[in-house]
Design an enzyme around this catalytic site. Structure first.
Site, short mmCIF file in Angstrom:
data_model
loop_
_atom_site.label_atom_id
_atom_site.label_comp_id
_atom_site.label_asym_id
_atom_site.label_seq_id
_atom_site.Cartn_x
_atom_site.Cartn_y
_atom_site.Cartn_z
N SER A 296 -43.32 46.98 34.38
CA SER A 296 -43.14 46.39 33.06
C SER A 296 -42.02 47.07 32.30
O SER A 296 -41.74 48.26 32.51
CB SER A 296 -44.43 46.52 32.24
OG SER A 296 -45.49 45.91 32.90
N1 SAH Z 1 -48.50 49.11 35.77
C1 SAH Z 1 -47.65 48.76 36.86
C2 SAH Z 1 -47.35 47.29 36.80
C3 SAH Z 1 -47.42 46.67 38.13
S1 SAH Z 1 -47.39 44.91 38.18
C4 SAH Z 1 -46.40 49.62 36.88
O1 SAH Z 1 -46.11 50.29 35.88
O2 SAH Z 1 -45.71 49.64 37.88
C5 SAH Z 1 -49.10 44.52 38.41
C6 SAH Z 1 -49.80 45.22 39.52
O3 SAH Z 1 -51.12 44.72 39.58
C7 SAH Z 1 -49.21 44.98 40.91
O4 SAH Z 1 -48.98 46.20 41.54
C8 SAH Z 1 -50.27 44.17 41.63
O5 SAH Z 1 -50.33 44.39 43.03
C9 SAH Z 1 -51.52 44.64 40.91
N2 SAH Z 1 -52.67 43.74 41.04
C10 SAH Z 1 -52.70 42.39 40.91
N3 SAH Z 1 -53.95 41.91 41.06
C11 SAH Z 1 -54.75 43.00 41.26
C12 SAH Z 1 -56.15 43.16 41.50
N4 SAH Z 1 -56.99 42.13 41.54
N5 SAH Z 1 -56.61 44.42 41.66
C13 SAH Z 1 -55.78 45.50 41.63
N6 SAH Z 1 -54.45 45.40 41.42
C14 SAH Z 1 -53.94 44.16 41.24
#
Ligand code: SAH
Length: 218
Positions: free
Chosen positions: A69
Site C-alpha cells: 500500500s
Molecule cells: N500489508 C501488506 C499489503 C499486502 S496486499 C504490505 O504492506 O505489503 C494484501 C495481502 O493480503 C496480500 O499479500 C495477499 O496475499 C493477502 N491476502 C489476501 N487474502 C488473504 C487471506 N484470506 N488471508 C491472508 N492473507 C490474504
C-alpha cells in the site's frame, strides 16, 4: 547498521523525512505513527529495482499480483487503528512484504500476522529479521478464520478488501477493541468496527483501493 538498511540518495533518511512531511501535509497527525514511519526503512521491503521509488506516495508491486500500500494509506490505517493509544495484542490479515507489520510491531506489544501466500510470508520474515523486529508471530493460513487460539485481540487490521463484514474476526476482538478493514468490491471504503460492552459499532470512512481478500492457501 548495514548500508542496505541505512540507504543512500533516494533511499536515505532524508528522503524518508520528506515522506513524513508529505504525510503531515496530507493530514496525518499521530506523532507516534509518524515517528515509526520515519524510523522503518520502507525501501528494504520492495524489490531492488523499485527501491528508489519506495518513498513516493504510490502503491508498488510485490509480485504474485499483490501490492504494498502507498505510505499515506499505511499511515491512515495505522492512525485509525491506534486512535492515539499504544496497541496491545494486534492481529494483521495480509502480511504481504511485512512493511505494515513492521509499523504495527513498533506500536504494539505483540503482532500476529496471517498471510495466505507462502512466498510473501517468507519475504516478510526475512525483512523483519533483517530489521531485528521480533515481537511478531507469522501464520501461513487463510485469514478469514483469524487466529481463534490467540484471541481476543485489542486491534485487528485487514490489508485486503473484504466483500462482507468479517463476522469471525469481529468475534476475536476484545471489548474496547477495534478493527480497520477495507470493504467492498469495485467501490471500497475503509471501515472501522468497534466492540463495546453493548455490542459493535461500524463507521464507513475514506474511499480506497485494495486487492481482494481471497480464500484458500498458496
Ligand atoms: N500489508 C501488506 C499489503 C499486502 S496486499 C504490505 O504492506 O505489503 C494484501 C495481502 O493480503 C496480500 O499479500 C495477499 O496475499 C493477502 N491476502 C489476501 N487474502 C488473504 C487471506 N484470506 N488471508 C491472508 N492473507 C490474504
Amino acid at each position: 547498521m548495514s548500508s542496505r538498511i541505512s540507504g543512500i540518495g533516494m533511499t536515505s533518511q532524508r528522503t524518508r523525512m520528506r515522506m513524513i512531511e508529505r504525510l503531515r501535509e496530507q493530514g496525518i497527525v499521530d506523532e507516534a505513527v509518524l515517528n515509526v514511519m520515519n524510523e522503518i526503512p520502507r525501501h528494504i521491503f520492495v524489490e531492488e529495482a523499485l527501491a528508489s521509488r519506495a518513498y513516493e506516495d504510490i502503491a508498488l508491486p510485490l509480485g504474485f499480483g499483490q501490492t504494498i500500500s502507498q505510505p499515506y494509506i499505511v499511515a491512515r490505517m495505522t492512525e485509525l487503528l491506534t486512535a492515539g493509544k499504544p496497541l496491545g495484542k494486534v492481529l494483521e490479515i495480509g502480511t504481504g512484504c511485512g512493511y505494515q507489520t513492521a509499523i504495527l510491531a513498533r506500536l504494539a506489544t505483540e503482532v500476529y500476522s496471517v498471510e495466505r501466500l507462502q512466498p510473501l510470508l517468507a519475504m516478510a520474515r526475512k525483512n523483519l529479521r533483517e530489521l531485528r523486529i521480533s515481537n511478531i508471530r507469522f501464520k501461513h493460513a487463510d485469514g478469514h478464520a483469524g487466529i481463534p487460539e490467540a484471541a481476543p485481540f485489542d486491534a485487528i487490521l485487514v490489508t485486503a478488501a473484504a466483500t462482507h463484514v468479517p463476522e469471525v474476526l469481529k468475534k476475536q476482538l476484545a471489548v474496547g477493541g477495534r478493527m480497520v478493514v477495507p470493504m467492498g468490491a469495485r467501490e471500497q471504503h475503509l471501515c472501522v468496527i468497534e466492540r463495546t460492552a453493548r455490542g459493535f459499532s461500524q463507521a464507513r470512512l475514506d474511499t480506497v483501493r485494495f486487492v481482494p481478500m481471497l480464500s484458500g492457501l498458496s
